[in-house]
Design an enzyme around this catalytic site. Structure first.
Site, short mmCIF file in Angstrom:
data_model
loop_
_atom_site.label_atom_id
_atom_site.label_comp_id
_atom_site.label_asym_id
_atom_site.label_seq_id
_atom_site.Cartn_x
_atom_site.Cartn_y
_atom_site.Cartn_z
N CYS A 88 0.56 -1.07 -0.29
CA CYS A 88 -0.25 0.55 0.28
C CYS A 88 0.74 1.15 0.03
O CYS A 88 1.66 1.58 -0.89
CB CYS A 88 -1.56 0.25 1.09
SG CYS A 88 -2.67 0.87 0.85
N HIS A 177 -3.66 -5.73 -0.26
CA HIS A 177 -3.67 -6.32 1.18
C HIS A 177 -3.55 -7.48 1.14
O HIS A 177 -4.58 -8.27 1.08
CB HIS A 177 -4.15 -5.70 2.39
CG HIS A 177 -3.67 -4.30 2.71
ND1 HIS A 177 -2.95 -3.62 3.11
CD2 HIS A 177 -4.95 -2.86 1.62
CE1 HIS A 177 -3.50 -2.46 2.94
NE2 HIS A 177 -3.91 -1.13 2.21
N GLU A 179 -1.33 -9.03 4.12
CA GLU A 179 -1.62 -9.24 5.55
C GLU A 179 -2.59 -9.49 6.28
O GLU A 179 -2.09 -9.73 8.04
CB GLU A 179 -0.26 -8.49 5.72
CG GLU A 179 -0.80 -6.90 6.48
CD GLU A 179 -1.02 -6.62 4.90
OE1 GLU A 179 -1.53 -4.74 5.32
OE2 GLU A 179 -1.56 -6.65 3.72
#
Length: 243
Positions: A88, A177, A179
């Protein structure tokens, strides 16, 4: 492996990668730049992971630590030529630090979305074992609008033309994302800037239900994170980097 993590918000940490790295016995250290923690000497680390944050890459007056962070990123990838993994804001900082451009989007991209691998992405070893279309979690209002010289776009969708990129041999950035944890959507929704973009993108009612939509996707997102980590490690090992 010794991993240095740049954080820009306490709840934007490496997420599931922490467990993955711990299981492999890696030693990772997180530096909270927005809290004033200094960047350590880079020479003792094998990998740099740069996470997200609510600030924008050009807000150096409001966040003066952005300048030394960009300088550290440039030194890491250009001079030291060591593995970089950006997510990001970390993806955008890689582009900006190397001479690309990051700009505001017409509308934020927040929520579940799909990205498509480019031809370059489909043949890049970072996406070994991935399908051409990947479901992701998005939460951003800026994008890499001009790639730095020498970079290649690896994934895209209609909202954002650079969803993943590679510069050099093993500097990678991902706009989306992988994670995320079970706490991610609730944690991020409490951040005023993130809440505003969430409601702008989805509307208040749909925004309130994002966590319920994401929850059943978490095992698949975890599997994607594990695959990315394996692929990244294999790339670095094949190229004979410090790791």
């Amino acid at each position: 492996m010794r991993i240095l993590v740049f954080q820009h918000l306490d709840v934007e940490h490496p997420g599931v990668f922490r467990d993955i790295w711990d299981a492999k016995g890696h030693d990772w250290i997180s530096v909270e730049l927005d809290a004033g923690e200094p960047i350590p000497e880079l020479d003792g680390f094998d990998m740099l992971a740069v996470m997200g944050g609510p600030m924008d890459v050009w807000q150096e007056d409001a966040h003066p630590w952005l300048k030394p962070e960009k300088a550290a990123i440039r030194r890491w990838v250009r001079d030291l030529r060591r593995p970089y993994f950006g997510v990001c804001l970390g993806h955008q900082l890689l582009a900006d630090a190397l001479g690309g451009q990051v700009t505001l989007m017409g509308a934020p991209e927040v929520g579940l979305a799909r990205v498509d691998l480019t031809d370059a992405g489909a043949s890049d070893p970072i996406f070994e074992g991935f399908p051409r279309t990947i479901e992701t979690l998005q939460w951003h209002g800026c994008e890499v609008s001009v790639l730095p010289e020498g970079a290649v776009a690896l994934a895209a969708n209609a909202a954002c033309a650079v969803q993943a990129m590679r510069w050099g041999d093993f500097a990678y950035g991902f706009q989306y994302h992988s994670e995320i944890t079970p706490e991610t959507t609730d944690d991020w929704a409490r951040i005023p800037e993130y809440r505003a973009s969430l409601e702008q993108a989805l509307g208040a009612e749909a925004a309130a239900g994002l966590g319920a939509l994401v929850a059943p996707k978490l095992p698949a997102f975890r599997a994607d994170a594990e695959r990315l980590d394996r692929n990244f490690e294999a790339i670095v090992a094949k190229l004979g980097a410090t790791v």
